[in-house]
Design a protein around this motif. Structure first.
Motif, PDB file in Angstrom:
ATOM      1  N   LEU A  41      12.401 -18.581  -8.261  1.00  0.00           N
ATOM      2  CA  LEU A  41      11.874 -17.304  -8.741  1.00  0.00           C
ATOM      3  C   LEU A  41      10.351 -17.300  -8.651  1.00  0.00           C
ATOM      4  CD1 LEU A  41      12.648 -14.619 -10.215  1.00  0.00           C
ATOM      5  CD2 LEU A  41      12.289 -15.851 -12.361  1.00  0.00           C
ATOM      6  N   GLU A  42       9.801 -16.189  -8.217  1.00  0.00           N
ATOM      7  CA  GLU A  42       8.351 -15.991  -8.260  1.00  0.00           C
ATOM      8  C   GLU A  42       8.048 -14.702  -9.010  1.00  0.00           C
ATOM      9  OE1 GLU A  42       6.600 -17.512  -4.054  1.00  0.00           O
ATOM     10  OE2 GLU A  42       8.527 -16.486  -3.978  1.00  0.00           O
ATOM     11  N   MET A  43       6.848 -14.630  -9.579  1.00  0.00           N
ATOM     12  CA  MET A  43       6.369 -13.370 -10.168  1.00  0.00           C
ATOM     13  C   MET A  43       5.079 -13.081  -9.406  1.00  0.00           C
ATOM     14  SD  MET A  43       4.642 -11.359 -12.401  1.00  0.00           S
ATOM     15  CE  MET A  43       3.554 -12.552 -13.160  1.00  0.00           C
ATOM     16  N   LEU A  44       5.114 -12.033  -8.569  1.00  0.00           N
ATOM     17  CA  LEU A  44       4.026 -11.846  -7.605  1.00  0.00           C
ATOM     18  C   LEU A  44       2.927 -10.889  -8.084  1.00  0.00           C
ATOM     19  CD1 LEU A  44       5.972 -11.712  -4.206  1.00  0.00           C
ATOM     20  CD2 LEU A  44       4.677 -13.617  -5.165  1.00  0.00           C
ATOM     21  N   SER A  45       3.255  -9.986  -8.960  1.00  0.00           N
ATOM     22  CA  SER A  45       2.233  -9.035  -9.430  1.00  0.00           C
ATOM     23  C   SER A  45       2.817  -8.139 -10.495  1.00  0.00           C
ATOM     24  CB  SER A  45       1.694  -8.186  -8.257  1.00  0.00           C
ATOM     25  OG  SER A  45       2.732  -7.571  -7.530  1.00  0.00           O
ATOM     26  N   MET A  46       2.002  -7.231 -11.018  1.00  0.00           N
ATOM     27  CA  MET A  46       2.479  -6.231 -11.974  1.00  0.00           C
ATOM     28  C   MET A  46       1.573  -5.006 -11.875  1.00  0.00           C
ATOM     29  SD  MET A  46       1.416  -8.232 -15.525  1.00  0.00           S
ATOM     30  CE  MET A  46       2.380  -9.692 -15.136  1.00  0.00           C
ATOM     31  N   ASP A  47       2.118  -3.866 -12.293  1.00  0.00           N
ATOM     32  CA  ASP A  47       1.318  -2.644 -12.252  1.00  0.00           C
ATOM     33  C   ASP A  47       1.682  -1.766 -13.430  1.00  0.00           C
ATOM     34  OD1 ASP A  47       3.957  -1.674 -11.061  1.00  0.00           O
ATOM     35  OD2 ASP A  47       2.828   0.202 -11.055  1.00  0.00           O
ATOM     36  N   ARG A  48       0.918  -0.690 -13.595  1.00  0.00           N
ATOM     37  CA  ARG A  48       1.335   0.385 -14.494  1.00  0.00           C
ATOM     38  C   ARG A  48       1.382   1.648 -13.658  1.00  0.00           C
ATOM     39  NH1 ARG A  48      -2.227   0.454 -19.103  1.00  0.00           N
ATOM     40  NH2 ARG A  48      -3.651   1.804 -17.978  1.00  0.00           N
ATOM     41  N   ARG A  49       2.470   2.374 -13.780  1.00  0.00           N
ATOM     42  CA  ARG A  49       2.595   3.610 -13.027  1.00  0.00           C
ATOM     43  C   ARG A  49       1.659   4.669 -13.587  1.00  0.00           C
ATOM     44  NH1 ARG A  49       9.156   3.882 -12.415  1.00  0.00           N
ATOM     45  NH2 ARG A  49       9.325   2.071 -11.017  1.00  0.00           N
ATOM     46  N   VAL A  50       1.168   5.493 -12.703  1.00  0.00           N
ATOM     47  CA  VAL A  50       0.378   6.653 -13.105  1.00  0.00           C
ATOM     48  C   VAL A  50       1.329   7.838 -13.123  1.00  0.00           C
ATOM     49  CG1 VAL A  50      -1.577   8.125 -12.536  1.00  0.00           C
ATOM     50  CG2 VAL A  50      -1.676   5.670 -12.031  1.00  0.00           C
ATOM     51  N   GLU A  51       1.542   8.398 -14.311  1.00  0.00           N
ATOM     52  CA  GLU A  51       2.532   9.451 -14.475  1.00  0.00           C
ATOM     53  C   GLU A  51       1.867  10.804 -14.714  1.00  0.00           C
ATOM     54  OE1 GLU A  51       6.103   6.543 -16.091  1.00  0.00           O
ATOM     55  OE2 GLU A  51       5.227   8.001 -17.452  1.00  0.00           O
ATOM     56  N   SER A  52       2.221  11.750 -13.863  1.00  0.00           N
ATOM     57  CA  SER A  52       1.683  13.101 -13.961  1.00  0.00           C
ATOM     58  C   SER A  52       2.753  13.969 -14.609  1.00  0.00           C
ATOM     59  CB  SER A  52       1.341  13.622 -12.562  1.00  0.00           C
ATOM     60  OG  SER A  52       0.823  14.928 -12.596  1.00  0.00           O
ATOM     61  N   PHE A  95      -0.633  -1.880  -4.373  1.00  0.00           N
ATOM     62  CA  PHE A  95      -2.036  -2.233  -4.578  1.00  0.00           C
ATOM     63  C   PHE A  95      -2.351  -3.614  -4.014  1.00  0.00           C
ATOM     64  CE2 PHE A  95      -5.829  -3.716  -6.712  1.00  0.00           C
ATOM     65  CZ  PHE A  95      -6.629  -2.596  -6.688  1.00  0.00           C
ATOM     66  N   TYR A  96      -1.334  -4.465  -3.964  1.00  0.00           N
ATOM     67  CA  TYR A  96      -1.563  -5.896  -3.740  1.00  0.00           C
ATOM     68  C   TYR A  96      -1.295  -6.302  -2.300  1.00  0.00           C
ATOM     69  CZ  TYR A  96      -1.527  -5.752  -8.828  1.00  0.00           C
ATOM     70  OH  TYR A  96      -1.803  -5.465 -10.134  1.00  0.00           O
ATOM     71  N   ILE A  97      -1.780  -5.534  -1.369  1.00  0.00           N
ATOM     72  CA  ILE A  97      -1.487  -5.757   0.041  1.00  0.00           C
ATOM     73  C   ILE A  97      -2.170  -7.023   0.567  1.00  0.00           C
ATOM     74  CG2 ILE A  97      -3.371  -4.397   1.078  1.00  0.00           C
ATOM     75  CD1 ILE A  97      -0.722  -3.029   2.533  1.00  0.00           C
ATOM     76  N   SER A  98      -3.202  -7.472  -0.127  1.00  0.00           N
ATOM     77  CA  SER A  98      -3.884  -8.709   0.279  1.00  0.00           C
ATOM     78  C   SER A  98      -3.836  -9.756  -0.816  1.00  0.00           C
ATOM     79  CB  SER A  98      -5.347  -8.414   0.628  1.00  0.00           C
ATOM     80  OG  SER A  98      -5.426  -7.445   1.635  1.00  0.00           O
ATOM     81  N   GLY A  99      -2.819  -9.680  -1.643  1.00  0.00           N
ATOM     82  CA  GLY A  99      -2.690 -10.646  -2.717  1.00  0.00           C
ATOM     83  C   GLY A  99      -2.893 -10.023  -4.074  1.00  0.00           C
ATOM     84  N   SER A 100      -2.611 -10.803  -5.100  1.00  0.00           N
ATOM     85  CA  SER A 100      -2.744 -10.345  -6.475  1.00  0.00           C
ATOM     86  C   SER A 100      -3.199 -11.546  -7.309  1.00  0.00           C
ATOM     87  CB  SER A 100      -1.396  -9.840  -7.005  1.00  0.00           C
ATOM     88  OG  SER A 100      -0.633 -10.913  -7.521  1.00  0.00           O
ATOM     89  N   PRO A 101      -3.601 -11.308  -8.564  1.00  0.00           N
ATOM     90  CA  PRO A 101      -4.005 -12.432  -9.406  1.00  0.00           C
ATOM     91  C   PRO A 101      -2.889 -13.481  -9.560  1.00  0.00           C
ATOM     92  CG  PRO A 101      -4.641 -10.356 -10.407  1.00  0.00           C
ATOM     93  CD  PRO A 101      -3.781 -10.014  -9.220  1.00  0.00           C
TER      94      PRO A 101
END
Lengths: 356, 356, 356
Positions: free
Chosen positions: A216-227, A317-323
């Protein structure tokens, strides 16, 4: 659904040194094509009407070739062409939605991931069975509106794409807002902050965070922008807006990057682990990227309100990597991770394990 | 507190070609280990019970070895082992909190930074003395609630981790909300947008933004994600929530990256400079990373409500650089900056200047 | 305005192997200098009083030399010096604002971009003529307050820098809030989420997303952080704040990075394309970076409320690339893109096309 056996036969005839990845030109296709290119795989963009011009502005994501269809419902018609090109389909949210789940289930082209997950993920009851069976905490259902004694989210049947919800804090508020002609479900409203956690599960034997099978890997996370829910407070409070006849909606328009408190990582991994382990028991396991849609409460609990069993747009967002991905290898998007998995499976002679 | 002299003696016996950095496996340890690895330093992860498995998923941040303790209060028991491994401790917020400030003060292991800062930072009165002495603008204290004539934050004694606060705009709102059995403090509520500014101060002689002694960098900034305060507006306004018995809380669950208006950079540097200069006067100076927790008002003033005199978790997003750190050198996290400082001090024969 | 002819003559005397870029030390100058350095161009920082020390902390953005003026209004006095140094001015928002539009129009130094855009962008009427002429959807004007039947933004004449606005949902709210001594305009309030879209238009003949002339890129996007509007909900709803005499303001203090839903990219490119095509018709075309300031509604429509026809500070987060620019080439900021355009135009012998 097309059988594993049928897909295996197709794969066995593929020229494995000339695999191509194919997907619909939308959703997360920029990173899927970019990731495939980085890994030296060919790319095929499936599109309606004509190739979308915007790829001309993104040379690193432009697919090697396009296959144009009249409508996404016509994708089955190009199945033979895709197979002749040694194509592996990377399904994303829009792919399945545009094409229709039934069409997708039957599509006679090798597809990244386990198609069986679809029925577990698209049916609210089965999704709950899966996640709660894994020991995940979900918002509670409230079968009777009279039992509303804390904030709830009321959702009309057939609500789609961020509309057809409302929030009520009391039974009175429920009565004020409910449309008596509509069927609805009521779910506990979890107060906290939203995190969309992007995992990757590999059933191949590699080093890393090991499960009973695979890693298992955890590659990134985001918050959705909701309109318009994210900015509606500028106009008025929920009650003030109600008076003005203005209603919040939850349509995703994009994504903001973020990181989680590091002390929550053990819990975050444990959630991903449980979901995968349960998926193995229930239907042979998910494969590849998945996303837990969560709320982090102020008691640092994580409640999961939904799972997406494929690449989500929050990874864009993480097309070139993430933290997080940067701690695996440089320049690792989820799209690139998918391409790497395909190459690895091919090299190990185990494409069957990751395609269906 | 253990004396500088005692620490110097320990360092003098270290094999300086085999230094290791050690920290507790939480908070910002991923970047601390990753940064040390990039700079070729060994890494030791201190953990309770057993090594946290999630590092298996992040090979670049996985420490070279773990030292397992029964509880963080037992860290003093491993002091000798750490010294034998030529370890330098990198304290982060959780490290000091988990271990206890007193235990930390006495720990006979060389520690990055000046331990004297702890007493200035952990005591609200001394913190104010330090910051206001430096000419920094802080939110005003309001000793008498009757004097509330603009928004205030009321904080109960012993409030911790984002709970035990409330906001009042008037004396009436204060009376409606106050728990008469609790002691409290009242502070001006600064309306604006929160920025957490991540600085790095080096007392070594290098080129750069020079202070009276040493140099200053500004490596990144973030905004904390606070549960439930950041999303509570979806449920109701403060007054509507009050009626429903629901209260905002300010528990940090993660961090969002951002940049500041460039015309504010001179002010941002001036704030960092003043705080460092005053710390040199008061207690011999901070060393390494520190964070000013601020609000930017709509008059483009910066009010500082707190200082953290070590690495903060808000730097976690920037494990491969930030819009600011990239202008210093590529791939520079705060964790890596710490490792570089240790190596530089060693090469200059000045480890005494940065350890205590 | 200084004529194209005059600028051409100046350029013709430039030592084109020793071009320098010059800008005022603020706004987005860090990336402009960093980008020029990466492309091997010399850099000149124009500043008031003395060189800003904060560049010492960012060695990669520090200009090769400074020219100090007593006030920005004095920039015309250094025109000759700039010309002698083969300087090309990169105007940013603060540059034009600090110097004054008239001074800027007459400045006898080659300037990146088409100065004619200024009159179209700074006059609200002409801006609307341009954008609506291009088929762009803007918020509607409401000439008579009695016609307010949905949320509006009321803006006083001379409102500047994020102050002098208020929101009203009804005519009654308008009457409660309006200052009868002030002139105002009323504009439809678009409910949704704000996106600031960063484009780059090159009139040079290159491959890519082609327009009738030249090519278009979309390099990044951001959301502005507005003080105090972004966090004011913590204090009260609009009505609760009104009662307390507290008013929202919209002063930009920084920027948050984000990405847009990928299915909106065709629309996003189409908006940029229309704006450029119309600018070519109206005044010979913009050149280089521009920004559409937009709201994405919950119907996934994009309304444009303003255009900035030069580099915006929202690009500052992306000094080492963005999720979009990374698909063009690695490490591409808008500042670097400008430097590349200048070098390319020089190599093609077409500096006249991009300078004015």
């Amino acid at each position: 659904m097309i059988s594993k056996q049928q897909i295996s036969e197709i794969i066995s005839k593929y020229d494995q040194e000339n695999l191509a990845i194919a997907t619909v030109c939308s959703h997360s296709s920029l990173q899927i094509f970019d990731g495939a290119r980085k890994e030296g795989l060919k790319t095929i963009g499936i599109c309606v009407g004509q190739p979308p011009r915007f790829y001309d502005a993104f040379p690193k994501a432009k697919p090697d070739e396009y296959i144009v269809v009249e409508s996404y419902a016509d994708i089955p018609k190009i199945a033979q062409e895709l197979v002749e090109k040694n194509a592996i389909i990377i399904p994303h949210g829009s792919f399945v939605e545009y094409m229709g789940a039934k069409n997708f289930a039957e599509l006679p082209v090798p597809t990244f991931g386990n198609r069986e997950v679809l029925e577990w993920e698209s049916d609210r009851e089965k999704e709950r069975e899966w996640l709660e069976g894994a020991g995940i905490h979900m918002p509670k259902n409230v079968p009777d509106p009279k039992d509303i004694n804390s904030p709830v989210m009321v959702k009309y049947y057939g609500a789609k794409g961020g509309r057809g919800f409302f929030i009520a804090k009391t039974y009175e508020e429920f009565l004020e807002n409910i449309d008596p002609n509509e069927k609805f479900t009521i779910q506990e409203f979890i107060l906290g902050t939203r995190y969309y956690l992007h995992y990757f599960y590999s059933p191949l034997e590699t080093e890393g965070y090991s499960l009973s099978e695979g890693t298992l890997e955890m590659l990134s996370m985001d918050r959705r922008v909701e309109s318009n829910a994210d900015e509606i407070f500028r106009l008025g409070s929920p009650r003030e807006l109600e008076e003005a006849g203005i209603h919040p909606t939850y349509v995703v328009t994009g994504n903001v990057p973020l990181v989680a408190r590091e002390s929550l990582l053990p819990l975050i991994f444990s959630l991903g682990e449980k979901v995968v382990e349960e998926s193995i028991k229930l239907f042979g396991g998910m494969v590849g990227p998945f996303c837990l849609e969560t709320v982090f409460t102020d008691h640092l609990e994580i409640k999961v309100f939904e799972i997406s069993a494929r690449i989500v747009a929050g990874t864009n967002f993480y097309i070139s990597g993430s933290p997080y991905a940067d701690l695996v290898e440089p320049d690792l998007s989820t799209g690139k991770r998918i391409a790497k998995e395909i190459k690895l499976a091919k090299d190990m002679g185990q494409l069957d394990k990751i395609l269906s």
